[in-house]
Design a protein around this motif. Structure first.
Motif, PDB file in Angstrom:
ATOM      1  N   LYS A 234       1.618  50.000  36.698  1.00 21.94           N
ATOM      2  CA  LYS A 234       1.654  50.167  38.146  1.00 21.94           C
ATOM      3  C   LYS A 234       1.690  48.854  38.930  1.00 21.94           C
ATOM      4  N   ASN A 235       1.185  47.768  38.337  1.00 25.06           N
ATOM      5  CA  ASN A 235       0.974  46.552  39.128  1.00 25.06           C
ATOM      6  C   ASN A 235       1.917  45.399  38.815  1.00 25.06           C
ATOM      7  N   PHE A 236       2.699  45.514  37.750  1.00 23.09           N
ATOM      8  CA  PHE A 236       3.594  44.410  37.391  1.00 23.09           C
ATOM      9  C   PHE A 236       5.053  44.856  37.454  1.00 23.09           C
ATOM     10  N   ARG A 237       5.930  43.912  37.772  1.00 28.04           N
ATOM     11  CA  ARG A 237       7.348  44.232  37.876  1.00 28.04           C
ATOM     12  C   ARG A 237       7.905  44.765  36.553  1.00 28.04           C
ATOM     13  N   TRP A 238       7.408  44.196  35.460  1.00 25.82           N
ATOM     14  CA  TRP A 238       7.898  44.620  34.148  1.00 25.82           C
ATOM     15  C   TRP A 238       7.173  45.864  33.642  1.00 25.82           C
ATOM     16  N   GLY A 239       6.257  46.423  34.474  1.00 28.60           N
ATOM     17  CA  GLY A 239       5.463  47.569  34.034  1.00 28.60           C
ATOM     18  C   GLY A 239       6.285  48.792  33.682  1.00 28.60           C
ATOM     19  N   ARG A 240       7.388  49.008  34.425  1.00 32.40           N
ATOM     20  CA  ARG A 240       8.216  50.186  34.152  1.00 32.40           C
ATOM     21  C   ARG A 240       8.813  50.148  32.746  1.00 32.40           C
ATOM     22  N   SER A 241       9.039  48.942  32.224  1.00 33.37           N
ATOM     23  CA  SER A 241       9.647  48.823  30.889  1.00 33.37           C
ATOM     24  C   SER A 241       8.691  49.213  29.773  1.00 33.37           C
TER      25      SER A 241
END
Length: 265
Positions: A234-241
């Motif tokens: 939820k909190n990092f740009r790369w989290g979705r990966s």
């Protein structure tokens, strides 16, 4: 100047609150009541067992209180870090209000309320499974099937569109507040905002949280690992990966559980 100093204190205080929750869980897990986190019989626990045997109705009351305390500690430790961007954004938006502390408290209480309700449902589901297993000998012997199914469900949910829609809501705290908070009925809206964000947070994480019941809610190490995964999502740009590889890993784990027990049979 005072307002700026208080603003700088928010993040350290938030970290302190979360760290205190983790410390309390660690102390609980290391103490004489650690078996409670693993669904021990109340009669086996020191002091509590005596009370449960002597006082009518005490067993149910104490069980509910301890379950609630443990669950809220878990939520504080695992989920507050993932919700920090929302709380911090809300703090900055309400910093000029005289009642900003009250509004922040209502936001957090609303968030915790949603997770508490989820805890009631999850514990009820867990208790029902144990009840069914106790009455069905074949299911009790093959209880690993339930564990494998929960792990597989958590893996499949990582690919669902519902998870990603909820995740998008949680990853955009400013837009979320703009959609759900106008500040006209500030106290009510703050509480509802917390409930709403908690609902979307559950939409992101409910399947992973169910792993706690498959693994055992007393495992502080697993809580830490799952909390880190959910915060990163939820909190990092790369989290979705993280989602798809995690889903594949969970499905592989479920398959491994099945294969291991098939060999034994």
């Amino acid at each position: 100047m005072k307002m700026l100093a208080r603003s700088r204190l928010f993040a350290p205080l938030f970290v302190g609150l979360t760290s205190s929750a983790w410390l309390a869980l660690w102390v609980w897990d290391a103490g004489p009541y650690a078996r409670y986190l693993r669904h021990a019989s109340w009669a086996e626990l020191p002091l509590v067992g005596t009370i449960c045997r002597e006082v009518p109705g005490a067993s149910l009351t104490i069980a509910a209180l301890l379950h609630s305390a443990a669950w809220l500690l878990m939520i504080a430790a695992m989920m507050l870090p993932s919700a920090f961007p929302l709380f911090d954004t809300f703090r900055r938006m309400t910093v000029a209000r005289d009642n900003r502390r009250t509004l922040m408290a209502l936001l957090i209480v609303g968030y915790a309320t949603t997770w508490a309700l989820f805890g009631v449902v999850a514990h009820g589901f867990d208790a029902a499974l144990h009840l069914v297993a106790d009455k069905v000998p074949s299911l009790l012997v093959n209880g690993w099937l339930i564990g494998a199914a929960i792990v597989a469900l958590a893996g499949l949910y990582q690919f669902s569109s519902l998870k990603h829609r909820c995740l998008d809501k949680c990853r955009s705290p400013l837009m979320f507040i703009a959609e759900h908070w106008r500040g006209k009925s500030a106290r009510r809206e703050s509480f509802v905002l917390g409930i709403s964000h908690g609902a979307f947070c559950i939409g992101c994480c409910w399947a992973l949280m169910l792993l706690m019941f498959a693994i055992g809610t007393g495992s502080v190490g697993w809580m830490l690992a799952l909390g880190a995964i959910m915060s990163a999502e939820k909190n990092f740009r790369w989290g979705r990966s993280i989602g798809k590889p995690l889903g594949v890993a969970l499905l592989a784990w479920s398959a491994w559980i099945v294969v291991q027990h098939a060999r034994i049979v």
